[in-house]
Scaffold this motif. Structure first.
Motif, PDB file in Angstrom:
ATOM      1  N   GLU A  55       0.805  -1.207  -0.137  1.00 12.30           N
ATOM      2  CA  GLU A  55      -0.041   0.083   0.018  1.00 12.30           C
ATOM      3  C   GLU A  55       0.863   1.172   0.030  1.00 12.30           C
ATOM      4  OE1 GLU A  55      -3.233  -1.840   3.183  1.00 12.30           O
ATOM      5  OE2 GLU A  55      -1.272  -0.809   3.913  1.00 12.30           O
ATOM      6  N   ILE A  56       0.042   2.470  -0.447  1.00  7.61           N
ATOM      7  CA  ILE A  56       0.789   3.732  -0.149  1.00  7.61           C
ATOM      8  C   ILE A  56      -0.067   4.453   0.318  1.00  7.61           C
ATOM      9  CG2 ILE A  56       1.699   5.597  -1.434  1.00  7.61           C
ATOM     10  CD1 ILE A  56       2.775   3.853  -3.877  1.00  7.61           C
ATOM     11  N   LEU A  57       0.223   5.313   1.599  1.00  6.32           N
ATOM     12  CA  LEU A  57      -0.653   6.072   1.978  1.00  6.32           C
ATOM     13  C   LEU A  57      -0.394   7.637   1.645  1.00  6.32           C
ATOM     14  CD1 LEU A  57      -2.842   6.692   4.195  1.00  6.32           C
ATOM     15  CD2 LEU A  57      -0.954   7.233   5.863  1.00  6.32           C
ATOM     16  N   LEU A  58      -1.239   8.387   0.752  1.00 11.90           N
ATOM     17  CA  LEU A  58      -1.345   9.566   0.245  1.00 11.90           C
ATOM     18  C   LEU A  58      -2.217  10.719   1.043  1.00 11.90           C
ATOM     19  CD1 LEU A  58      -2.080   9.281  -3.439  1.00 11.90           C
ATOM     20  CD2 LEU A  58       0.060   9.611  -2.380  1.00 11.90           C
ATOM     21  N   GLN A  59      -1.514  11.890   1.285  1.00 10.09           N
ATOM     22  CA  GLN A  59      -2.283  12.954   2.027  1.00 10.09           C
ATOM     23  C   GLN A  59      -2.728  13.735   0.642  1.00 10.09           C
ATOM     24  OE1 GLN A  59      -2.906  13.547   5.363  1.00 10.09           O
ATOM     25  NE2 GLN A  59      -4.227  14.988   4.329  1.00 10.09           N
ATOM     26  N   THR A  60      -4.106  14.181   0.668  1.00  7.06           N
ATOM     27  CA  THR A  60      -4.623  14.696  -0.179  1.00  7.06           C
ATOM     28  C   THR A  60      -5.276  15.814   0.128  1.00  7.06           C
ATOM     29  OG1 THR A  60      -6.906  13.659  -0.292  1.00  7.06           O
ATOM     30  CG2 THR A  60      -5.101  12.454  -1.574  1.00  7.06           C
TER      31      THR A  60
END
Length: 80
Positions: free
Chosen positions: A47-52
């Motif tokens: 997984e990759i955790l993005l801050q949008t």
């Protein structure tokens, strides 16, 4: 699987994602639709955790078609 085979398998995995941590990226998904733009906060094997702009978003790596770095405009300085 021997220890040598395990280390070879680990070395063959892509090593570009750690270089993108903290950078703003555009991710296109294999399912199509709108691309996602955000900053890579963290990642693991799956997984990759993005801050949008709308909050955090967890993206599974197998669902990613492309990842592009979004260039910041010249003279841009992020707020501290």
């Amino acid at each position: 699987m021997s220890d040598e085979e395990k280390s070879t398998a680990k070395q063959s995995s892509p090593q570009f994602i750690p270089k993108l941590k903290g950078k703003r990226v555009l991710i296109r998904l294999t399912s199509g639709g709108q691309p996602v733009t955000g900053t890579i906060e963290s990642f693991n094997s799956y997984e990759i955790l993005l801050q949008t702009a709308k909050g955090e978003l967890l993206v599974f790596k197998h669902a990613i078609a492309t990842i592009e770095v979004v260039d910041e405009p010249r003279g841009y300085r992020p707020a501290v």
